[in-house]
Design an enzyme around this catalytic site. Structure first.
Site, PDB file in Angstrom:
ATOM      1  CD  GLU A  13      -2.800  -0.853  -0.269  1.00  0.00           C
ATOM      2  OE1 GLU A  13      -3.139   0.269  -0.715  1.00  0.00           O
ATOM      3  OE2 GLU A  13      -2.979  -1.909  -0.916  1.00  0.00           O
TER       4      GLU A  13
ATOM      5  CB  SER B 141      16.825  -7.204 -10.500  1.00  0.00           C
ATOM      6  OG  SER B 141      16.779  -6.129  -9.614  1.00  0.00           O
TER       7      SER B 141
ATOM      8  CG  HIS C 112       6.682  -9.841 -11.083  1.00  0.00           C
ATOM      9  ND1 HIS C 112       7.588 -10.818 -10.752  1.00  0.00           N
ATOM     10  CD2 HIS C 112       7.422  -8.745 -11.410  1.00  0.00           C
ATOM     11  CE1 HIS C 112       8.817 -10.336 -10.886  1.00  0.00           C
ATOM     12  NE2 HIS C 112       8.736  -9.081 -11.280  1.00  0.00           N
ATOM     13  CB  SER C 113       6.773  -6.308  -8.568  1.00  0.00           C
ATOM     14  OG  SER C 113       6.617  -5.645  -9.819  1.00  0.00           O
TER      15      SER C 113
END
Lengths: 393, 292
Positions: free
Chosen positions: A71, A157, A288-289
């Protein structure tokens, strides 16, 4: 008998191609059913109430952190976030089966492993807010945690690059005769990378004590597993028999099964200096993100089903309750406390300063080379001649 | 806690660089890896990250490309110095050998010079190689050490016994002169020496510099030389476009603009894959340097 350098086997007069579908799909080990009840004939691992409750606490704290920080990104307070929703049991139970001397090489969806080891909410929050106390000195995107103290190598990443690292590290542990192994995590997507195949092969040939834990959560961003690999044996049999490695498929949403399998795998790896592959079946409940909207490629019903009926945290909670180790009051208290702690950590982290400008240039090498000293001087000069919005400290 | 590994390293290696090491130190410390460059460099990073000296060999620099992702050196920076793989050294034979063709002759140094966090080191002869290699292995940063394969059999040198190191990021003036500065590295220096000798006959006094470390490179020494001579030629076997000579030329143009008496010249390989039968025409030979 065949005596070519490349193989030892019998000759045959029958020309028979081996079909990829010949054998049965590898079965998936579980102890608890979907409602958290021990299945008949199950051998429950040794977990006392305090360990079980600690595991549950960590899962809830992880869930709470994920929900609040997701959030926070939506509100623009941090630039990016990635959740572990649906994989809390896999994270925490696997971590609980390891020792603090085992070295972890994560992908990026294993924050629960780090949380179990003792990374504090403040430390998580500091990194996400890129402040001066955050791991990595603000250089990487949020969630790229790491901890030397907790033997958890810094997240990066690119997919699967950590797998060969884990093998090298494991080899070092073996040569140093340490009572420890390397453990590396990756997803179903990661198993397609060259580094996965390289790492499996190296680990088996060089006899490195490393656990390869595949979080097969069904999706690599939008790409479902059926577009990632062929054959029902998938990662587990390919990497296992294919590369000469011991392997197992386990229900990743069953905390007890994960705990038991990882404990046994660790013992095998350390005692016999061998790699072990664990394919943990699970489901990525979240997107996923924060850069993804998974409703674009999967149905809301599917997500809702796995979020509710197949929630691994609830499943473990039910088992705790069946042992009278957890109650509704405990739940209310924990959820409330976790929420408060996470929000407090977030607010503290948000207020802190960003790292000083000097940290842009440090750690490229062990010391600053001349080209970086010059560039820093030039940059500071530019900054001093420009409006305060550019000014760091 | 040092390890030497790579393809065919155990029996001594295709260029015999690791001969006798397995017998001396055991096959757990000197060993073959499966045929996979990305795996072997990644493995080396993991070993180094645990505090060991990992000395990896890539059999020919032409095969280093699968390992490029693993070699991009952000390990220390991204962890805020919590972790590093400074103990990693990647050795690899590079450069023309007379008959190598596309895949046994390449000079890929420029790709790696674009990676912050790496060091790239290239020796010109055996005694330099020993000192620079020891320095590279002990340097707390990952180093790519390119060995000019042409010189494995050709170069004869007095190499001091015992332990010694030569400084990294330190170029060396190997021939003093006053009329023009020439910069090169590795096997190309032999070519440059020839060209300098020819030029001397015509009364041109050449100052020849061996760069030795390509990143971080010794700008100050080259700048001082060009301030003395007013002219610069950079020469390398790798293709001219985007080659490391371009970085040197741009930097010196910035620093010595008002002193320069002529444009900076680059005498380099052509912008083609490395050809077999055309090798003599592709190479930056002494007569091309003399012409420049």
């Amino acid at each position: 008998m065949l005596d070519f350098p490349g193989a030892k086997a019998a000759f045959t007069s029958r020309m028979e191609f081996i079909s990829p579908n010949a054998a049965e799909a590898v079965p998936c080990f579980r102890i608890l059913d979907d409602l958290g009840r021990a299945l008949d004939g199950s051998d429950i691992p040794e977990i006392d109430s305090s360990l079980a409750v600690k595991m549950y606490h960590t899962m809830v704290r992880l869930q709470t952190f994920d929900s609040i920080f997701y959030e926070a990104q939506r509100q623009g307070r941090i630039s990016f976030y990635l959740t572990n929703i649906g994989e809390e049991a896999l994270n925490v139970a696997s971590a609980a089966a390891l020792t603090k001397d085992d070295v972890v090489f994560p992908q990026y969806r294993e924050h629960g492993v780090l949380m179990w080891r003792g990374f504090t909410l403040d430390e998580f929050a500091n990194q996400c807010f890129s402040n001066e106390d955050g791991h990595g000195k603000g250089r990487q995107m949020p969630i790229h945690y790491g901890s030397e103290k907790l033997n958890y190598f810094t997240i990066s990443s690119p997919i699967a690059t950590q797998l060969p690292h884990a093998v090298g590290a494991a080899y070092g542990l073996k040569m140093d005769r340490k009572n420890a192994c390397a453990v590396t995590y990756f997803g179903d997507g990661g198993s397609s990378e060259g580094d996965f195949h390289a790492a499996c092969n190296f680990a088996a040939v060089l006899e490195a004590p490393v656990l390869f834990v595949c979080r097969n959560n069904g999706y690599a961003i939008s790409t479902p597993a059926c577009e990632q690999y062929k054959g029902k044996h998938a990662i587990q049999l390919l990497a296992g028999r294919g590369y000469g490695m011991t392997s197992i498929r386990v229900d990743g949403n069953d905390a007890l099964a994960v705990f038991k399998a990882v404990s046994a795998a660790r013992k095998l790896a350390v005692e016999q200096s061998k790699p072990v592959l664990i394919e943990a079946m699970t489901y990525r409940v979240g997107h996923h993100s924060t850069s993804d909207d998974s409703t674009k490629y999967r149905s809301g019903e599917e997500i809702a089903h796995w979020r509710s009926v197949r929630d691994p945290v609830l499943r473990f909670r039910r088992w705790l309750e069946s042992n009278a180790w957890w109650s509704v009051e405990d739940e209310k208290e924990l959820r409330g406390a976790a929420r408060k702690e996470v929000i407090s950590a977030m607010n503290q982290a948000e207020k802190k300063n960003k790292p000083p400008l000097s940290e842009l240039f440090t750690d490229v090498y062990d010391t600053l080379p001349r080209n970086l000293l010059e560039q820093e001087a030039t940059l500071r000069d530019t900054v001093s001649k420009n409006p305060p919005s550019l000014a760091p400290h | 806690r040092a390890y030497v590994f790579g393809e065919d390293v155990k029996f001594g290696g295709v260029f015999r660089c690791t001969s006798g090491l397995a017998d001396a130190f055991g096959t757990h410390r000197v060993f073959n890896t499966p045929l996979c460059e990305q795996g072997l460099v990644g493995f080396g990073i993991g070993l180094a990250a645990m505090g060991n000296r990992a000395i990896a060999e890539i059999q020919f620099a032409d095969y280093i490309f699968p390992a490029f992702d693993q070699a991009t050196a952000k390990f220390r920076y991204r962890s805020g110095n919590a972790f590093n793989c400074g103990g990693l050294t990647v050795r690899s034979p590079y450069g023309a050998v007379g008959h190598g063709g596309h895949y046994h002759s390449q000079s890929p140094e420029a790709f790696f010079c674009h990676v912050p966090g790496l060091k790239v080191v290239i020796p010109r002869n055996p005694s330099q190689a020993k000192g620079l290699l020891l320095a590279s292995i002990r340097d707390p940063n990952p180093v790519i050490f390119f060995e000019p394969k042409w010189l494995y059999r050709l170069s004869v040198d007095e190499v001091p016994e015992g332990d010694y190191m030569l400084p990294l990021s330190n170029a060396e003036v190997i021939r003093e002169g006053t009329d023009i500065t020439l910069v090169a590295w590795g096997a190309q220096l032999a070519v440059m020496q020839q060209a300098c000798a020819e030029a001397e006959k015509e009364g041109i006094s050449c100052e020849l510099i061996d760069l030795r470390t390509l990143i971080p490179w010794d700008k100050e020494l080259v700048e001082a030389s060009v301030n003395k001579t007013g002219k610069l030629i950079v020469s390398h076997e790798a293709p001219v476009t985007g080659g490391f000579g371009a970085e040197i030329a741009a930097t010196i143009a910035e620093r010595c603009f008002l002193r320069l008496e002529a444009p900076i010249a680059r005498v380099c390989g052509l912008d083609t894959p490395f050809p077999l039968v055309f090798e003599p025409f592709y190479m930056p030979t002494a007569n091309k340097v003399s012409t420049a």
